[in-house]
Structures are given as structure tokens and as C-alpha cells.
Scaffold this motif. Sequence first.
Motif, mmCIF file in Angstrom:
data_model
loop_
_atom_site.group_PDB
_atom_site.id
_atom_site.type_symbol
_atom_site.label_atom_id
_atom_site.label_comp_id
_atom_site.label_asym_id
_atom_site.label_seq_id
_atom_site.Cartn_x
_atom_site.Cartn_y
_atom_site.Cartn_z
ATOM 1 N N ARG A 610 27.492 5.196 35.058
ATOM 2 C CA ARG A 610 26.983 5.152 33.690
ATOM 3 C C ARG A 610 28.012 4.514 32.749
ATOM 4 O O ARG A 610 27.828 4.490 31.541
ATOM 5 C CB ARG A 610 26.669 6.568 33.196
ATOM 6 C CG ARG A 610 25.660 7.337 34.024
ATOM 7 C CD ARG A 610 24.278 6.761 33.931
ATOM 8 N NE ARG A 610 23.743 6.762 32.582
ATOM 9 C CZ ARG A 610 22.515 6.358 32.262
ATOM 10 N NH1 ARG A 610 21.712 5.897 33.209
ATOM 11 N NH2 ARG A 610 22.100 6.395 31.010
ATOM 12 N N GLU A 611 29.091 3.999 33.301
ATOM 13 C CA GLU A 611 30.140 3.385 32.492
ATOM 14 C C GLU A 611 29.860 1.895 32.303
ATOM 15 O O GLU A 611 29.565 1.193 33.280
ATOM 16 C CB GLU A 611 31.509 3.566 33.150
ATOM 17 C CG GLU A 611 32.002 4.996 33.167
ATOM 18 C CD GLU A 611 32.283 5.531 31.768
ATOM 19 O OE1 GLU A 611 32.684 4.716 30.900
ATOM 20 O OE2 GLU A 611 32.072 6.728 31.528
ATOM 21 N N ARG A 612 30.020 1.415 31.082
ATOM 22 C CA ARG A 612 29.748 0.018 30.773
ATOM 23 C C ARG A 612 30.555 -0.942 31.638
ATOM 24 O O ARG A 612 30.004 -1.855 32.259
ATOM 25 C CB ARG A 612 30.020 -0.224 29.280
ATOM 26 C CG ARG A 612 29.896 -1.676 28.851
ATOM 27 C CD ARG A 612 30.358 -1.874 27.418
ATOM 28 N NE ARG A 612 30.337 -3.283 27.086
ATOM 29 C CZ ARG A 612 29.304 -3.913 26.573
ATOM 30 N NH1 ARG A 612 28.182 -3.251 26.343
ATOM 31 N NH2 ARG A 612 29.349 -5.207 26.281
ATOM 32 N N SER A 613 31.868 -0.733 31.695
ATOM 33 C CA SER A 613 32.726 -1.665 32.427
ATOM 34 C C SER A 613 32.407 -1.660 33.922
ATOM 35 O O SER A 613 32.421 -2.709 34.581
ATOM 36 C CB SER A 613 34.200 -1.310 32.209
ATOM 37 O OG SER A 613 34.457 0.020 32.624
ATOM 38 N N GLU A 614 32.066 -0.483 34.450
ATOM 39 C CA GLU A 614 31.788 -0.378 35.878
ATOM 40 C C GLU A 614 30.482 -1.086 36.250
ATOM 41 O O GLU A 614 30.431 -1.808 37.253
ATOM 42 C CB GLU A 614 31.721 1.090 36.298
ATOM 43 C CG GLU A 614 31.615 1.274 37.812
ATOM 44 C CD GLU A 614 31.670 2.739 38.216
ATOM 45 O OE1 GLU A 614 31.421 3.017 39.406
ATOM 46 O OE2 GLU A 614 31.951 3.597 37.356
ATOM 47 N N VAL A 615 29.431 -0.911 35.435
ATOM 48 C CA VAL A 615 28.163 -1.563 35.770
ATOM 49 C C VAL A 615 28.273 -3.080 35.619
ATOM 50 O O VAL A 615 27.659 -3.837 36.377
ATOM 51 C CB VAL A 615 27.002 -1.019 34.897
ATOM 52 C CG1 VAL A 615 26.726 0.438 35.191
ATOM 53 C CG2 VAL A 615 27.229 -1.260 33.421
ATOM 54 N N ILE A 616 29.110 -3.545 34.674
ATOM 55 C CA ILE A 616 29.286 -4.989 34.532
ATOM 56 C C ILE A 616 30.043 -5.548 35.731
ATOM 57 O O ILE A 616 29.725 -6.629 36.247
ATOM 58 C CB ILE A 616 30.016 -5.310 33.214
ATOM 59 C CG1 ILE A 616 29.100 -4.976 32.024
ATOM 60 C CG2 ILE A 616 30.429 -6.781 33.159
ATOM 61 C CD1 ILE A 616 29.747 -5.150 30.669
ATOM 62 N N ASP A 617 31.063 -4.808 36.229
ATOM 63 C CA ASP A 617 31.780 -5.238 37.436
ATOM 64 C C ASP A 617 30.835 -5.298 38.636
ATOM 65 O O ASP A 617 30.905 -6.234 39.449
ATOM 66 C CB ASP A 617 32.939 -4.277 37.728
ATOM 67 C CG ASP A 617 34.074 -4.431 36.728
ATOM 68 O OD1 ASP A 617 34.152 -5.516 36.098
ATOM 69 O OD2 ASP A 617 34.884 -3.493 36.573
ATOM 70 N N LEU A 618 29.965 -4.309 38.766
ATOM 71 C CA LEU A 618 28.994 -4.312 39.861
ATOM 72 C C LEU A 618 28.023 -5.479 39.725
ATOM 73 O O LEU A 618 27.631 -6.104 40.719
ATOM 74 C CB LEU A 618 28.220 -2.993 39.883
ATOM 75 C CG LEU A 618 29.006 -1.761 40.347
ATOM 76 C CD1 LEU A 618 28.198 -0.490 40.119
ATOM 77 C CD2 LEU A 618 29.374 -1.894 41.828
ATOM 78 N N LEU A 619 27.647 -5.783 38.482
ATOM 79 C CA LEU A 619 26.740 -6.912 38.239
ATOM 80 C C LEU A 619 27.414 -8.224 38.622
ATOM 81 O O LEU A 619 26.768 -9.136 39.164
ATOM 82 C CB LEU A 619 26.319 -6.933 36.762
ATOM 83 C CG LEU A 619 25.093 -7.782 36.387
ATOM 84 C CD1 LEU A 619 23.873 -7.349 37.171
ATOM 85 C CD2 LEU A 619 24.827 -7.695 34.885
ATOM 86 N N ASN A 620 28.724 -8.314 38.412
ATOM 87 C CA ASN A 620 29.474 -9.504 38.841
ATOM 88 C C ASN A 620 29.464 -9.658 40.359
ATOM 89 O O ASN A 620 29.450 -10.778 40.882
ATOM 90 C CB ASN A 620 30.917 -9.417 38.340
ATOM 91 C CG ASN A 620 31.059 -9.913 36.909
ATOM 92 O OD1 ASN A 620 30.525 -10.950 36.551
ATOM 93 N ND2 ASN A 620 31.770 -9.158 36.091
ATOM 94 N N GLN A 621 29.489 -8.538 41.075
ATOM 95 C CA GLN A 621 29.437 -8.593 42.537
ATOM 96 C C GLN A 621 28.048 -9.006 43.020
ATOM 97 O O GLN A 621 27.919 -9.739 44.004
ATOM 98 C CB GLN A 621 29.805 -7.230 43.129
ATOM 99 C CG GLN A 621 31.247 -6.807 42.866
ATOM 100 C CD GLN A 621 31.563 -5.451 43.459
ATOM 101 O OE1 GLN A 621 31.261 -5.184 44.635
ATOM 102 N NE2 GLN A 621 32.174 -4.571 42.660
#
Length: 639
Positions: A610-621
Motif C-alpha cells: 500500500r506504499e506509493r514508492s513500493e507500488v511504483i517500483d513494482l510497476l517499473n518491474q
Amino acid sequence: METLTAIVTSLLKRVAGLSRWQKQAVVVLLDIVLCVQSIWIAYSLRIGVWVFWDLAVQKLVFGALLFMLPIFYFTGVYNAIFRYAGSGMMKTLARAFILFGMPMVVVFSVIGIDGVPRTVGAIQPMLFFFLVGFSRIMARYLMVDILGRRLFGGQVKTVLIYGAGSAGQQLASSMRSEPSTRLLGYVDDDRRLEGQKLDGDRVFWSGKLQSIIEKHEITDILLALPNISRKKRRAIVDQVQQFQVHVQTLPNMKEIIDGKVSFNDIRELDIEDLLGREPVAPNELLLGRTIVGKTVLVTGAGGSIGSELCRQIAQCGARRLIMFELSEYSLYAIEKELRNLGKSRSLENLQIVPVLGSVTDAGRVREILARWNPDTIFHAAAYKHVPLVEANPVEGIRNNLFGTFEVVNAAHEAGVSDFILVSTDKAVRPTNIMGASKRGAEQVVQAFAAISKKTRFSMVRFGNVLGSSGSVVPLFRQQIESGGPITLTHRDVTRYFMTIPEASQLVIQAAGMAKGGEVFVLDMGKSVRIADLAKTMVQLSGLTVRSESHPDGDIEIQEVGLRPGEKLYEELIIGNNPEKTVHDRIMMAHEDFLDRDRLEELIHRFRNSRERSEVIDLLNQLVPEFEHERDNDAEQQAS
């Protein structure tokens, strides 16, 4: 002369201030006077001596009034409003005088009355018709041209109608009751019509348009060309936009409900009037392949594209239409519209099923598919506003990515025949979270397409649609009406545009060509420079652009900077290998994607974050080509 005009105006005001029944009483008395007048004129002409009153005249007056009053009443002569007198009123009068003339001829000409010449029975109705018709025309002129224009306190616009055809003629007739406009005449491309008159108004040749505008100080041009092609309309708009006049247009004739043109049908020019690209006639075979006789499910049924898909599907012969939507009001609106459409177009065999729910609710999605067993699914549900998704990445990704996964997975398990994802050009080399989440949704569809044996999974990618929520055209128009400024994110921004009905038809036709795994791309034509669009809209409003070189202009165009994640231009294909299809406006691409195992691993990690930075990193993957610029303002908005 001014005193006489003031007296006439004062009398007209008094008449206009009377109640409805008082006005009718005045008209009845006027007709009685005209009837008597026509009798003594007809009688005097017949005997060769002016006779105002004798026994014969008395007999004619008694008989004429006996016939006139009930006939005029029951034929609706006294129900008409003088200020709108036109062909309709003249038809009513003609019908009334035919009925009036018949007994007059029978009684006074055929049977005969002692002392009354037989020919008077035929002459009097004709004279009476002329006098009454003239009185109605004069009343209309006095009420509209004298009283109406004198009482109108606003600025009177000098107008040219472009198009000396039937639509232009109807429009001119409707305009005569508008005190705010003064019609100079018509403009037409046919040089042979130059100098001719249409209902008393002059026709000018379009080749002399500049001199006509300058000489007569034209303020407005109305395009009365409802049946011309977009290309021709664009050429005319290009011609007139160089002049400082306000340009408006009639809609397409199909959009005019009763087929009759009026001043109220005039609207502002839309961007589709400026595209110049003709829509391609739909391939009926492709339209029907995934629709006719089938149960069709549309997710996001209340949105711009989803609702138009529902309209198209309803008219293509579907057996059952399931409309899946999260917004209660949007679902209510489209259901009501389609039920009304069904009554007017005999779609009683179509079963319409409104379903409330979210595509992210796996249980709800499975329940719907199990109950209704759809043959085709059009997945249009998505959050698509770039700044909002940028500020709320977790919810944006959940809706666009998880929602797609849940619907795709349920469709795969249920063995749905066809699944079509409605995607966007922002999914190509995305620079914002919305585009990246839609590219992730595309990969979900591609991954399932690679393993599915029952369901044909495909997707359709296209750019901006005209009239969608957040469209730039109504925003610019609102800014122009409020006096500006018009705000641009960047002067070099370009976008593709297509009408919603055309895009929806192409989506359905692309579905008809699917074999599984294709990325269909719609031919959007040439991209439009948004700054040029803004400048054109200002000019077509009869205004000028304010700039350093033109400081006295009316509307300023301001550049406010690109929004987080916004591109200068959009692309439709990731690679360089588009293939042609059997449809001129639909291309096809095959693009790389993650396998299903890797995809489901990332989806699982998304679910637990639910963390913004974490979901964006996952989206980059998930989307390696996604280049996201961290934006502090967006993060603050999200928090």
C-alpha cells in the motif's frame, strides 16, 4: 417621421401587453372589418359604382360573417401567433378560406340571392384572403421588425448564412423572429448564384467573402451545410477563420430530430468539424461477429467509451447486454437512455441487465459471469485522468491493473469466447502511472492469450476521444466565454483525436477480427497541435489572440507547464512493425510481454503493498519501459 414611429411603437406595446384572449378578440374584430371591406370592394367592382352600404351589401355581410366566424374558429386561424407567422400560418389560412369560399359560392353564385350579383360570391373570398394574409404579414413585420428590434437593448449581430440551400432558407426564416440578428444574405460556393435572391435575401459568391465582411461589417457567419463532408467543412472553416467573425454551424442532418432547421439548432464548432477526416463506413460482418444474438458484458458501462459501446451493441443485435458499472448514477443514466432507445427503435428483444459493482471485486466478477454466462466481454473500466492517478497511484493501479486481472482471470475460467480490452495510447512507452498501469493491463491480457484455448483475448489501443470527460475542447470554450486566458500545458503538445461513436465502432470491429493476443491500433489520422487548436477556437469565436506582437488582442494563451507524467506527444505502437488488417482504420501489432507466472508473482506483491514508492517500483518491474519521475507535489497530494 420620428413622432409617427413613436406613436406606432407605443400602440404596438399596448397590443403586446394584452392578455391572450384580448389579442384574439382584437384579431376577430380586425377580420370582421376586413370581411366587410372585401364585400363592398367586390360589390362595387362588380356594379361599377362605389357603394358602401345597401340591402345587397347587408345580405353579403350577414352571410359572410355567418360562415366566417365558425369556420375560422374551428380551423385554428385564431390560435396562431402573429410574430411567428410563416408558411404554417398561410397553410392554415388557405384551408380556412377554401372552407369559407365553398358555401359563399354555393349560396351566392350557384343558388343566388335576390339583388346580389352572382359573381360577388366568388370574388369576395379571394379579396378577403388577400386582405387577411396581408394583415398577418404586416402584423408580423410590426411586432418583430419594429417593436421587437426597438425593444431589444443588446447588440444586433450582422449575419451571413453560408449555404444557399434548403437548410439555409429554413434557418433564415427562423432568424426573422430573432431581434438580436440582422440577416444580410447568403454566401455560396456556386458562382452562378451570385446576385440572385432567396426569399428576398441576396446571395453572394464566397470568392468575395473578405470584401463582403469588410464592407458590411459582418459579425457572425452561420454554416448551414449539414450534409457536407468533414473535408469540405474543414476547407470552409480554414477560409473563414482568417476573418474576425464568430463562426457557428448547424449539426449533421441526422442529429436534427424532425428534419427541420431552426435558429435553436445552431451550435459552436467542435473539433470534429476541424479534423477534415471522413469516418469509414463500418464493416457490418465484423460488427456483428461478437455481438449478434449473443450475451455481451461491458465493464465501465457508464463511462464515455463504455456507454457508447453499450449504444452500439444494443443496435447491433445483441440478445442480452450486461452493463457493469461502479457509479450508481452513471449506470442509471445509461440504462434509462437505452430503455428509451429500445422503445423508439424496436429493440424489445434485447434484455438489458444493469449490474453495480467493482471490477476489483473478484467474487462479484465471478458471480456475474456464472449467472449470465456472457459470450463477449468489452473491458472499458479504468481510471484514466492522468493527474488524479498520478496523485493516487495505489488506487489507480488497483483499478486498472487488478481490475483487469480479475476480469481476465474470471473470463478465462468461465471459457468466455471473446475478451477485448479497451486500452490507450498512453500505454506506449508510458511516462505516467495511468499509462503504465494500462500497459500492465495489456500484459495481463497478452499473458492469458498465450495460454488460453477457449477465449480469444485481444486489446484495442487508441488516443483521445472527443466529448469524453476532461476533454480539452469544452475547457477551452469555457475559458473563451469567460474572457480568458486559455491555459496550455505546453505549446508543442500534440494529441490524436477521434469521435466516441467512431472509436467504439472500430473497437467492436477489431474484436471481430481477433484470433488471440493481438494488439489492435486504431488509425487516428494526423495529430493535432493543441496550441493551434486553441488559436483556431479563439478566431472562430470572432475574437483575436493577445500576444507580445498583438497586445490589444482579446484572449491570451498562457503556458502553465506539463503536468506530472505528461508527454509532449503520444504514440500508438511500441515497436516499428504494424501490420495492416482487412479494415482501413485498424492496424495490428505483436508486442513483448511477461509470462503468466512472472505476471502473477508481481500481481501478488502488488496486492500486499500500500506504499506509493513500493507500488511504483513494482510497476517499473512490470513495465520496464516505464520511466517515472518522482514528483514531490504528487506525493504530497497523495498523502
